[in-house]
Motif scaffolding. Structure first.
Motif, PDB file in Angstrom:
ATOM      1  N   PRO A 155       0.848  -1.195   0.000  1.00 44.90           N
ATOM      2  CA  PRO A 155       0.000   0.000   0.000  1.00 44.90           C
ATOM      3  C   PRO A 155       0.879   1.239   0.000  1.00 44.90           C
ATOM      4  O   PRO A 155       1.962   1.234   0.587  1.00 44.90           O
ATOM      5  CB  PRO A 155      -0.791  -0.118   1.304  1.00 44.90           C
ATOM      6  N   ALA A 156       0.412   2.290  -0.666  1.00 42.66           N
ATOM      7  CA  ALA A 156       1.234   3.499  -0.763  1.00 42.66           C
ATOM      8  C   ALA A 156       1.384   4.178   0.592  1.00 42.66           C
ATOM      9  O   ALA A 156       2.431   4.761   0.884  1.00 42.66           O
ATOM     10  CB  ALA A 156       0.621   4.464  -1.765  1.00 42.66           C
ATOM     11  N   SER A 157       0.353   4.076   1.409  1.00 41.22           N
ATOM     12  CA  SER A 157       0.407   4.745   2.701  1.00 41.22           C
ATOM     13  C   SER A 157      -0.461   4.029   3.730  1.00 41.22           C
ATOM     14  O   SER A 157      -1.443   3.370   3.371  1.00 41.22           O
ATOM     15  CB  SER A 157      -0.043   6.202   2.569  1.00 41.22           C
ATOM     16  N   VAL A 158      -0.049   4.140   4.966  1.00 39.82           N
ATOM     17  CA  VAL A 158      -0.847   3.692   6.107  1.00 39.82           C
ATOM     18  C   VAL A 158      -0.653   4.720   7.211  1.00 39.82           C
ATOM     19  O   VAL A 158       0.340   5.469   7.206  1.00 39.82           O
ATOM     20  CB  VAL A 158      -0.435   2.296   6.623  1.00 39.82           C
ATOM     21  N   SER A 159      -1.582   4.749   8.134  1.00 40.15           N
ATOM     22  CA  SER A 159      -1.451   5.682   9.250  1.00 40.15           C
ATOM     23  C   SER A 159      -2.039   5.078  10.510  1.00 40.15           C
ATOM     24  O   SER A 159      -2.860   4.149  10.454  1.00 40.15           O
ATOM     25  CB  SER A 159      -2.142   7.009   8.920  1.00 40.15           C
ATOM     26  N   GLY A 160      -1.603   5.612  11.619  1.00 39.87           N
ATOM     27  CA  GLY A 160      -2.114   5.154  12.906  1.00 39.87           C
ATOM     28  C   GLY A 160      -1.771   6.155  13.981  1.00 39.87           C
ATOM     29  O   GLY A 160      -0.865   6.984  13.808  1.00 39.87           O
ATOM     30  N   SER A 161      -2.449   6.056  15.088  1.00 39.75           N
ATOM     31  CA  SER A 161      -2.204   6.956  16.218  1.00 39.75           C
ATOM     32  C   SER A 161      -1.186   6.326  17.161  1.00 39.75           C
ATOM     33  O   SER A 161      -1.014   5.099  17.175  1.00 39.75           O
ATOM     34  CB  SER A 161      -3.502   7.225  16.968  1.00 39.75           C
ATOM     35  N   PRO A 162      -0.512   7.143  17.936  1.00 48.79           N
ATOM     36  CA  PRO A 162       0.453   6.604  18.904  1.00 48.79           C
ATOM     37  C   PRO A 162      -0.191   5.551  19.796  1.00 48.79           C
ATOM     38  O   PRO A 162      -1.330   5.723  20.265  1.00 48.79           O
ATOM     39  CB  PRO A 162       0.873   7.838  19.706  1.00 48.79           C
ATOM     40  N   GLY A 163       0.520   4.453  19.974  1.00 48.63           N
ATOM     41  CA  GLY A 163       0.017   3.369  20.801  1.00 48.63           C
ATOM     42  C   GLY A 163      -0.752   2.309  20.035  1.00 48.63           C
ATOM     43  O   GLY A 163      -0.902   1.178  20.527  1.00 48.63           O
ATOM     44  N   GLN A 164      -1.236   2.652  18.853  1.00 46.92           N
ATOM     45  CA  GLN A 164      -1.984   1.692  18.050  1.00 46.92           C
ATOM     46  C   GLN A 164      -1.038   0.735  17.325  1.00 46.92           C
ATOM     47  O   GLN A 164       0.184   0.908  17.346  1.00 46.92           O
ATOM     48  CB  GLN A 164      -2.860   2.420  17.027  1.00 46.92           C
ATOM     49  N   SER A 165      -1.636  -0.261  16.658  1.00 49.23           N
ATOM     50  CA  SER A 165      -0.875  -1.186  15.823  1.00 49.23           C
ATOM     51  C   SER A 165      -1.283  -1.005  14.380  1.00 49.23           C
ATOM     52  O   SER A 165      -2.455  -0.697  14.095  1.00 49.23           O
ATOM     53  CB  SER A 165      -1.143  -2.632  16.245  1.00 49.23           C
TER      54      SER A 165
ATOM     55  N   SER B 190      13.535  -3.054  17.900  1.00 51.88           N
ATOM     56  CA  SER B 190      12.507  -3.194  18.916  1.00 51.88           C
ATOM     57  C   SER B 190      11.589  -4.382  18.626  1.00 51.88           C
ATOM     58  O   SER B 190      11.256  -4.664  17.467  1.00 51.88           O
ATOM     59  CB  SER B 190      11.668  -1.916  18.976  1.00 51.88           C
ATOM     60  N   ASP B 191      11.146  -5.050  19.689  1.00 54.00           N
ATOM     61  CA  ASP B 191      10.217  -6.175  19.513  1.00 54.00           C
ATOM     62  C   ASP B 191       8.808  -5.687  19.187  1.00 54.00           C
ATOM     63  O   ASP B 191       7.873  -6.495  19.074  1.00 54.00           O
ATOM     64  CB  ASP B 191      10.228  -7.089  20.731  1.00 54.00           C
ATOM     65  N   ARG B 192       8.628  -4.396  19.023  1.00 56.74           N
ATOM     66  CA  ARG B 192       7.334  -3.877  18.548  1.00 56.74           C
ATOM     67  C   ARG B 192       7.162  -4.181  17.051  1.00 56.74           C
ATOM     68  O   ARG B 192       6.057  -4.082  16.528  1.00 56.74           O
ATOM     69  CB  ARG B 192       7.251  -2.365  18.770  1.00 56.74           C
ATOM     70  N   PHE B 193       8.263  -4.537  16.414  1.00 59.42           N
ATOM     71  CA  PHE B 193       8.243  -4.864  14.991  1.00 59.42           C
ATOM     72  C   PHE B 193       8.207  -6.382  14.831  1.00 59.42           C
ATOM     73  O   PHE B 193       9.034  -7.099  15.407  1.00 59.42           O
ATOM     74  CB  PHE B 193       9.469  -4.299  14.282  1.00 59.42           C
ATOM     75  N   SER B 194       7.252  -6.864  14.041  1.00 58.20           N
ATOM     76  CA  SER B 194       7.163  -8.296  13.797  1.00 58.20           C
ATOM     77  C   SER B 194       6.767  -8.553  12.351  1.00 58.20           C
ATOM     78  O   SER B 194       6.144  -7.705  11.707  1.00 58.20           O
ATOM     79  CB  SER B 194       6.161  -8.949  14.751  1.00 58.20           C
ATOM     80  N   GLY B 195       7.160  -9.720  11.836  1.00 54.31           N
ATOM     81  CA  GLY B 195       6.860 -10.068  10.463  1.00 54.31           C
ATOM     82  C   GLY B 195       6.232 -11.446  10.367  1.00 54.31           C
ATOM     83  O   GLY B 195       6.439 -12.300  11.230  1.00 54.31           O
ATOM     84  N   SER B 196       5.476 -11.638   9.284  1.00 48.10           N
ATOM     85  CA  SER B 196       4.846 -12.927   9.046  1.00 48.10           C
ATOM     86  C   SER B 196       4.639 -13.098   7.547  1.00 48.10           C
ATOM     87  O   SER B 196       4.858 -12.171   6.759  1.00 48.10           O
ATOM     88  CB  SER B 196       3.511 -13.023   9.782  1.00 48.10           C
ATOM     89  N   LYS B 197       4.212 -14.303   7.174  1.00 47.23           N
ATOM     90  CA  LYS B 197       3.960 -14.586   5.760  1.00 47.23           C
ATOM     91  C   LYS B 197       2.885 -15.640   5.641  1.00 47.23           C
ATOM     92  O   LYS B 197       2.832 -16.592   6.430  1.00 47.23           O
ATOM     93  CB  LYS B 197       5.243 -15.089   5.074  1.00 47.23           C
ATOM     94  N   SER B 198       2.020 -15.443   4.650  1.00 44.92           N
ATOM     95  CA  SER B 198       1.018 -16.445   4.320  1.00 44.92           C
ATOM     96  C   SER B 198       0.902 -16.498   2.814  1.00 44.92           C
ATOM     97  O   SER B 198       0.524 -15.509   2.173  1.00 44.92           O
ATOM     98  CB  SER B 198      -0.334 -16.079   4.936  1.00 44.92           C
TER      99      SER B 198
ATOM    100  N   SER C 252       3.771  -9.730   5.699  1.00 42.32           N
ATOM    101  CA  SER C 252       3.233  -8.597   6.450  1.00 42.32           C
ATOM    102  C   SER C 252       4.219  -8.130   7.512  1.00 42.32           C
ATOM    103  O   SER C 252       4.930  -8.938   8.108  1.00 42.32           O
ATOM    104  CB  SER C 252       1.912  -8.970   7.133  1.00 42.32           C
ATOM    105  N   LEU C 253       4.224  -6.825   7.712  1.00 45.81           N
ATOM    106  CA  LEU C 253       4.984  -6.206   8.789  1.00 45.81           C
ATOM    107  C   LEU C 253       3.989  -5.565   9.737  1.00 45.81           C
ATOM    108  O   LEU C 253       3.141  -4.778   9.306  1.00 45.81           O
ATOM    109  CB  LEU C 253       5.932  -5.140   8.242  1.00 45.81           C
ATOM    110  N   THR C 254       4.077  -5.907  11.009  1.00 49.33           N
ATOM    111  CA  THR C 254       3.208  -5.311  12.016  1.00 49.33           C
ATOM    112  C   THR C 254       4.050  -4.496  12.979  1.00 49.33           C
ATOM    113  O   THR C 254       5.089  -4.968  13.453  1.00 49.33           O
ATOM    114  CB  THR C 254       2.424  -6.380  12.786  1.00 49.33           C
ATOM    115  N   ILE C 255       3.601  -3.295  13.234  1.00 44.28           N
ATOM    116  CA  ILE C 255       4.245  -2.436  14.218  1.00 44.28           C
ATOM    117  C   ILE C 255       3.220  -2.178  15.316  1.00 44.28           C
ATOM    118  O   ILE C 255       2.136  -1.640  15.037  1.00 44.28           O
ATOM    119  CB  ILE C 255       4.717  -1.096  13.614  1.00 44.28           C
ATOM    120  N   SER C 256       3.543  -2.594  16.513  1.00 46.84           N
ATOM    121  CA  SER C 256       2.631  -2.388  17.633  1.00 46.84           C
ATOM    122  C   SER C 256       3.128  -1.223  18.481  1.00 46.84           C
ATOM    123  O   SER C 256       4.304  -0.857  18.437  1.00 46.84           O
ATOM    124  CB  SER C 256       2.530  -3.660  18.475  1.00 46.84           C
ATOM    125  N   GLY C 257       2.220  -0.646  19.266  1.00 48.21           N
ATOM    126  CA  GLY C 257       2.589   0.474  20.122  1.00 48.21           C
ATOM    127  C   GLY C 257       3.260   1.596  19.349  1.00 48.21           C
ATOM    128  O   GLY C 257       4.339   2.044  19.717  1.00 48.21           O
TER     129      GLY C 257
END
Lengths: 111, 122
Positions: free
Chosen positions: A7-17, A61-69, A74-79
């Motif tokens: 995706p060209a862009s994503v957004s989120g608020s502080p603390g979100q994933s 940071s462990d707030r960054f995690s990756g997966s594949k299906s 996918s890259l997930t950023i939490s917090g």
């Protein structure tokens, strides 16, 4: 046009994933567990955040995690934190002549 | 501390040649494959090619877009990797990054240089 689709862009608020997807084919993402994610701040060199689909280099940071299906990684950023605001690129090893391909990049905005 | 420092970028005319150098320190250079990537202004990342370490043959692989025009070599005694660029095209304009490969044959780079800008223009 990039070989991998992000995706060209994503957004989120502080603390979100948030999650950034990276879709390839059975010749790259679907074939190899050699998917990497890079973070790039403006004017800076990329920084490796995830390698081999889900491994974090030392110091990331462990707030960054990756997966594949299947053909999608996918890259997930939490917090979410303000300093996470950057461009994120996925890459994969491929079976084609061009051995490494990238996604077009995703701009993450922390609101 | 691992450091990679590129040099040799600049303005060059279409059809001409340019050599980039990348001097590294902080690790045993001969143990690692090394790669080059590039990023056109305002665009995404593109893999250019890599050179394996000597124990893995010291051979090279290139992206289709540069194959036959670009050559990567290494000088292990000086911890330098080179990118020779021939028959340059306007579309080769980019920041060129030198990187250390995390492992052989995987396409993942764990350390990047700061980049050097190559501008191809008449």
């Amino acid at each position: 046009q990039s070989a991998l689709t992000q995706p060209a862009s994503v957004s989120g608020s502080p603390g979100q994933s948030i999650t950034i997807s990276c879709t390839g084919t059975s010749s790259d993402v679907g074939l190899y567990n050699y998917v990497s994610w890079y973070q790039q701040h403006p004017g800076k060199a990329p920084k490796l955040m995830i390698y081999d689909v889900s491994n974090r280099p030392s110091g990331v940071s462990d707030r960054f995690s990756g997966s594949k299906s299947g053909n999608t990684a996918s890259l997930t950023i939490s917090g979410l934190q303000a300093e996470d605001e950057a461009d994120y690129y996925c890459s994969s090893y491929t079976s084609s002549i061009t051995l490494v391909v990238f996604g077009g990049g995703t701009k993450l905005t922390v609101l | 501390e691992v450091q990679l420092v590129e040099s040799g970028g600049g303005l060059v005319q279409p059809g001409r040649s340019l050599r980039l150098s990348c001097t590294v320190s902080g690790f045993i250079f001969g143990d690692y494959a090394m790669s080059w990537f590039r990023q056109a202004p305002g665009k995404g990342l593109e893999w250019v090619g890599f050179i394996r370490s000597k124990p893995y043959g010291g051979t090279t692989e290139y992206a289709a877009s540069v194959k036959g025009r670009f050559t990567i070599s290494r000088e292990d005694s000086k911890s330098i990797v080179y990118l020779y660029m021939n028959s340059l095209k306007i579309e080769d304009t980019a920041v060129y990054y030198c990187t250390r490969d995390l492992m052989q044959e995987e396409g993942t780079s764990d350390y990047w240089g700061q980049g050097t800008l190559v501008t191809v223009s008449s």
